[in-house]
Enzyme design. Structure first.
Site, PDB file in Angstrom:
ATOM      1  N   ARG A  99       0.797  -1.226   0.000  1.00 39.16           N
ATOM      2  CA  ARG A  99       0.000   0.000   0.000  1.00 39.16           C
ATOM      3  C   ARG A  99       0.831   1.277   0.000  1.00 39.16           C
ATOM      4  NH1 ARG A  99      -3.132  -3.953   1.783  1.00 39.16           N
ATOM      5  NH2 ARG A  99      -1.182  -4.514   2.775  1.00 39.16           N
ATOM      6  N   THR A 100       1.847   1.324   0.852  1.00 37.04           N
ATOM      7  CA  THR A 100       2.604   2.571   0.939  1.00 37.04           C
ATOM      8  C   THR A 100       3.299   2.846  -0.393  1.00 37.04           C
ATOM      9  OG1 THR A 100       2.935   2.103   3.274  1.00 37.04           O
ATOM     10  CG2 THR A 100       4.294   3.840   2.317  1.00 37.04           C
ATOM     11  N   LYS A 140      27.971  -4.323  -4.971  1.00 36.39           N
ATOM     12  CA  LYS A 140      29.405  -4.139  -5.249  1.00 36.39           C
ATOM     13  C   LYS A 140      30.120  -3.529  -4.061  1.00 36.39           C
ATOM     14  CE  LYS A 140      28.469  -2.990 -10.101  1.00 36.39           C
ATOM     15  NZ  LYS A 140      28.640  -1.884 -11.054  1.00 36.39           N
ATOM     16  N   ARG A 175      11.669   3.685   2.165  1.00 33.68           N
ATOM     17  CA  ARG A 175      11.348   2.750   3.254  1.00 33.68           C
ATOM     18  C   ARG A 175      12.600   1.945   3.552  1.00 33.68           C
ATOM     19  NH1 ARG A 175       6.198  -1.069   4.149  1.00 33.68           N
ATOM     20  NH2 ARG A 175       5.394   0.969   4.711  1.00 33.68           N
ATOM     21  N   HIS A 206       6.512   5.889  11.094  1.00 37.81           N
ATOM     22  CA  HIS A 206       5.811   5.768   9.805  1.00 37.81           C
ATOM     23  C   HIS A 206       4.895   6.993   9.694  1.00 37.81           C
ATOM     24  CE1 HIS A 206       4.194   4.171   6.242  1.00 37.81           C
ATOM     25  NE2 HIS A 206       3.893   2.949   6.619  1.00 37.81           N
TER      26      HIS A 206
HETATM   27  C1  NCD Z   1       2.639  -1.083   8.088  1.00 37.38           C
HETATM   28  C2  NCD Z   1       4.139  -0.934   8.113  1.00 37.38           C
HETATM   29  O1  NCD Z   1       4.814  -1.189   7.113  1.00 37.38           O
HETATM   30  O2  NCD Z   1       4.620  -0.518   9.149  1.00 37.38           O
HETATM   31  N1  NCD Z   1       2.134  -1.236   6.799  1.00 37.38           N
HETATM   32  C3  NCD Z   1       1.766  -0.106   6.111  1.00 37.38           C
HETATM   33  O3  NCD Z   1       2.590   0.679   5.712  1.00 37.38           O
HETATM   34  N2  NCD Z   1       0.446   0.137   5.970  1.00 37.38           N
HETATM   35  C4  NCD Z   1       2.083  -2.037   9.050  1.00 37.38           C
HETATM   36  C5  NCD Z   1       2.597  -3.447   9.052  1.00 37.38           C
HETATM   37  O4  NCD Z   1       3.430  -3.828   8.260  1.00 37.38           O
HETATM   38  O5  NCD Z   1       2.104  -4.190   9.897  1.00 37.38           O
END
Ligand code: NCD
Length: 361
Positions: free
Chosen positions: A89-90, A118, A139, A172
């Site tokens: 989703r993100t 490398k 991320r 997050h």
């Molecule tokens: C979450 C995360 O990655 O922290 N997912 C998200 O971005 N909606 C929650 C999770 O992974 O449980």
């Protein structure tokens, strides 16, 4: 050198010693987010502005003319989505938000395809992105890495904004923004988020979405937060200390069924066992923290049920069709909130205001 970027005015050594609250102003420019790294960097007016822009963009995006207007807004920009931890989703909502605004997105999701194999440092890899792109959305499994990169980029001759799309077990922030937007919309007709009772359930120790949202909720007077989890997975002391410092109410407990009828919102989360070294969370009886059809009968009629997703067994699929289950709405809102955030970073919100005024007048 770049006087308008506060991160050029502090050494990495000194910056690291600051608290999250003290770091916040270093990520801003003229009261707008520039880097988006932590929940602590947001003020209530900033949240109100992002929510307001989100609602306007959603409406503008309903017409063909509006879609074309949005697609032109940032069509001179390119974004790198550097996602070296799993994401559905993100990643996709950022990707779609880029498309909505005309930003050209590119991606690296697997470091085995980059020069990191490398022996290049992740710092050098990310710095390379700044030669080609105008924004990095990242991320990363290492908590604090995004802050290090933001400092580093700010102190090069090509500083570009960095957006934290999930870092380690700590932050997050963009998920917390979409959660706030969804809560605000849900409570719009009954007093907004202020004074509501909001429960977090599941793996609160390692759930970064919970930590970021619990932090943003400190900006809403009278909110009472409940942390419902087995002892081993309870919320961190730093979050509790921040709630106490803000003078707000909270409860730490493990009696899920007692909390369900008391609260206005329940935020379910999965067990984050990818962080387990010793399978400790598999030993926990997490079945006690599952929301089933039976709990719908206990939930207040105007309460809401959220989940950042992905879910496992924490919420029965049969619960999805209840109007109080709003996790699929969160998913959709994520795309619009992230578009609003990117517009804010590049200071193009006023154009949204103008178009919206014309549309509704
Ligand atoms: C979450 C995360 O990655 O922290 N997912 C998200 O971005 N909606 C929650 C999770 O992974 O449980």
């Amino acid at each position: 050198m770049y006087r308008d970027n506060p991160l050029t005015n502090i050494s990495w050594h000194d910056f690291q010693k600051l608290t999250p609250e003290q770091k916040g102003p270093y990520f801003l420019r003229e009261d707008r987010p520039y880097h988006v790294l932590t929940a602590q960097q947001f003020s209530r007016p900033m949240l109100e502005r992002i929510c307001d822009l989100t609602t306007k963009i959603r409406l503008i995006g309903k017409t063909k003319g509006g879609i074309h207007f949005l697609q032109d807004l940032l069509s001179e920009k390119r974004a790198m989505l550097y996602f070296v931890q799993p994401s559905t989703r993100t990643f996709l909502s950022f990707y779609a938000a880029c498309q909505i605004l005309g930003i050209a997105p590119a991606e690296v999701r697997d470091t085995t395809t980059s020069s990191e194999v490398k022996g290049e440092s992740p710092e050098d890899t990310v710095r390379t992105f700044s030669s080609y792109f105008d924004l990095i959305i990242m991320r990363h499994p290492v908590g604090g890495f995004a802050e290090r990169i933001a400092w580093l980029l700010s102190n090069t001759n090509r500083p570009i904004p960095l957006l934290n799309a999930g870092s380690g077990k700590d932050q997050h922030p963009t998920q917390a923004l979409l959660d706030i937007y969804t809560l605000q919309r849900s409570f719009e007709s009954h007093g907004g988020i202020e004074r509501k009772r909001i429960a977090f359930v599941g793996d609160l120790g390692r759930g970064r979405t919970v930590r970021s949202l619990a932090t943003l909720l400190l900006l809403y007077p009278g909110v009472r937060q409940y942390f419902v989890a087995p002892k081993e997975l309870q919320i961190g002391d730093d979050i509790i200390a921040a709630i106490e410092k803000a003078g707000m109410e909270y409860e730490v407990c493990d009696d899920f069924e007692q909390v369900v009828p008391e609260v206005d919102a329940i935020y379910m989360t999965r067990i984050q066992d990818e962080w387990d070294a010793s399978h400790e969370s598999r030993l926990t009886d997490s079945n006690r923290f599952h929301f089933t059809a039976k709990h719908l009968a206990m939930l207040k009629p105007d309460a809401v049920l959220l989940h950042p997703l992905p879910r496992r067994k924490e919420i029965d699929v049969e619960v999805d069709s209840d109007p109080r289950a709003i996790y699929w709405r969160q998913v959709r809102n994520g795309m619009w909130v992230r578009a609003a955030l990117m517009l804010t970073i590049f200071d193009r919100g006023v154009e949204i205001d103008r178009y919206y005024e014309d549309l509704v007048s």
